[in-house]
Design a protein around this motif. Structure first.
Motif: not given
Length: 303
Positions: A9, A23, A19, A33, A28
Motif C-alpha cells: 500500500t 484507494a 491517497i 489506506i 480500498r
C-alpha cells in the motif's frame, strides 16, 4: 516488523502521490489506506510522508524505504510467478485410493479443483475396500489414500480429512408397519440392511451405546440383506425394505422415496473419520508432495 500488505500500500501511495488515487487503484477506502500508512510510520518510527494540500510527498527516509521496498516486492512477485508456473507445469500420474462407500461424494471436488491447478497431471481414482486399500499403500500400488480403517497404522502418516456420523434409520412407512421399537434388542427380529454379514456398523453402534449383550444376538439375525454399495443401501432404506445405517451428509438430500427417521433416536451415532494417508517411508516426489499438501489445505473445510 512491517506487514507486506501495508508495504505494498505504501509503495502504491508513493507512486500515485495521492491517497485518493491509491484507494481507487487498490479498490480500498481512503480511511483504510490512511490507517495503513499510519501503521507503517508507527512500526518504523519514521516520518515517511509530508502532506501538502491534497498531495503526498516522500521524505528522505520515505524515498529510501520506497526504493528498497519496491525492489523487494518485485523480487517476491517474480518468485511467486515462478512458483505458480512451476505448479501449473507439473506432470505425472497420481494414484488416489479411496473407499467409495465413504468418499464418493468427495471425489468430484477433489478432481475438479486439483485439475484446475495442475491440468497436466493424470489422476487415477482407485476404489478399494479398506483391506485392499491398506495393502495398496503398503505395496506402493497406491500413492495416497483416503482411509477409514488401518490394521498397521504405525506404517503410515495420516491426517483427518473429513468426519461424519452414521445413524441407524428406517423409512417412516417401514417403522409404522412394526410394533414400537423401544429397546436395542427389538432390532434383532427386524429386516436389516447392511454392508456385510458381519454387521460391522451394528456391532460398533451397539458397543458405543453400551449394548454388549445385544451384540452377541446379532449372530441370530435372519432377516438380512447385504449390499456392498452404500448408495444401494441408502436406496433400499428409503424404499422401506428395512433398517440400516445412513450417512449424515445423505440424510437431507431430496428424495421421492419417503421420509427417513432415526430408529431409537436417543442412541449415539457412529462417528467416522476419513484420513489422508500415505506411507511414512517413501521416495521423495514433488508431485506427490504437492497433492498431499492440496488435500491437507482442504481438510479444514471438511473436518
Amino acid at each position: 516488523m512491517v506487514d507486506l500488505n501495508k508495504l505494498r500500500t505504501f509503495t502504491v501511495v508513493a507512486k500515485e502521490g495521492s491517497i485518493t488515487k491509491a484507494a481507487e487503484r487498490l479498490y480500498r477506502t481512503q480511511p483504510a489506506i490512511s490507517a495503513q500508512l499510519k501503521d507503517i510510520e508507527e512500526d518504523t518510527k519514521l516520518v515517511l510522508f509530508e502532506r501538502k494540500n491534497s498531495k503526498i510527498y516522500l521524505t528522505k527516509e520515505g524515498r529510501c524505504l520506497f526504493e528498497y521496498a519496491q525492489e523487494r516486492i518485485n523480487e517476491i512477485d517474480a518468485v511467486v510467478d515462478c512458483l505458480r508456473n512451476h505448479r501449473q507445469n507439473l506432470e505425472g500420474s497420481i494414484r488416489l485410493g479411496v473407499q467409495f462407500e465413504v468418499t464418493t461424494y468427495l471425489i468430484p471436488d477433489i478432481v475438479h479443483e486439483f485439475k484446475k491447478l495442475h491440468p497436466k497431471v493424470r489422476l487415477e481414482i482407485i476404489g478399494l475396500d479398506h483391506h485392499d486399500l491398506e495393502d495398496g499403500l503398503l505395496n506402493n500400488k497406491v500413492d495416497v489414500g483416503l482411509t477409514v480403517l488401518l490394521k498397521q497404522p504405525s506404517f503410515f502418516e495420516k491426517k483427518a480429512f473429513y468426519t461424519f456420523e452414521r445413524s441407524l434409520v428406517a423409512s417412516a412407512s417401514y417403522l409404522a408397519s412394526l410394533p414400537p421399537i423401544k429397546k436395542y434388542a427389538d432390532i434383532i427380529d427386524q429386516e436389516i440392511i447392511a454392508g456385510s454379514s458381519r454387521l460391522t456398523d451394528f456391532r460398533v453402534w451397539l458397543k458405543k451405546n453400551g449394548q454388549n449383550q445385544v451384540v452377541k444376538q446379532l449372530d441370530n439375525v435372519s432377516k438380512l440383506v447385504t449390499v456392498k454399495e452404500r448408495e444401494t443401501i441408502h436406496s433400499l432404506i428409503r424404499k422401506g425394505a428395512g433398517m440400516g445405517f445412513f450417512d449424515s451428509f445423505k440424510l437431507n438430500e431430496p428424495s421421492d422415496e419417503g421420509e427417513i427417521i432415526p430408529v431409537l433416536p436417543e442412541s449415539k451415532p457412529i462417528t467416522i473419520t476419513v484420513d489422508i494417508t500415505r506411507r511414512k517411508t517413501r521416495t521423495q516426489n514433488v508431485l506427490m508432495d504437492e497433492f498431499h499438501e492440496f488435500l491437507l489445505e482442504r481438510a479444514s473445510n471438511f473436518t
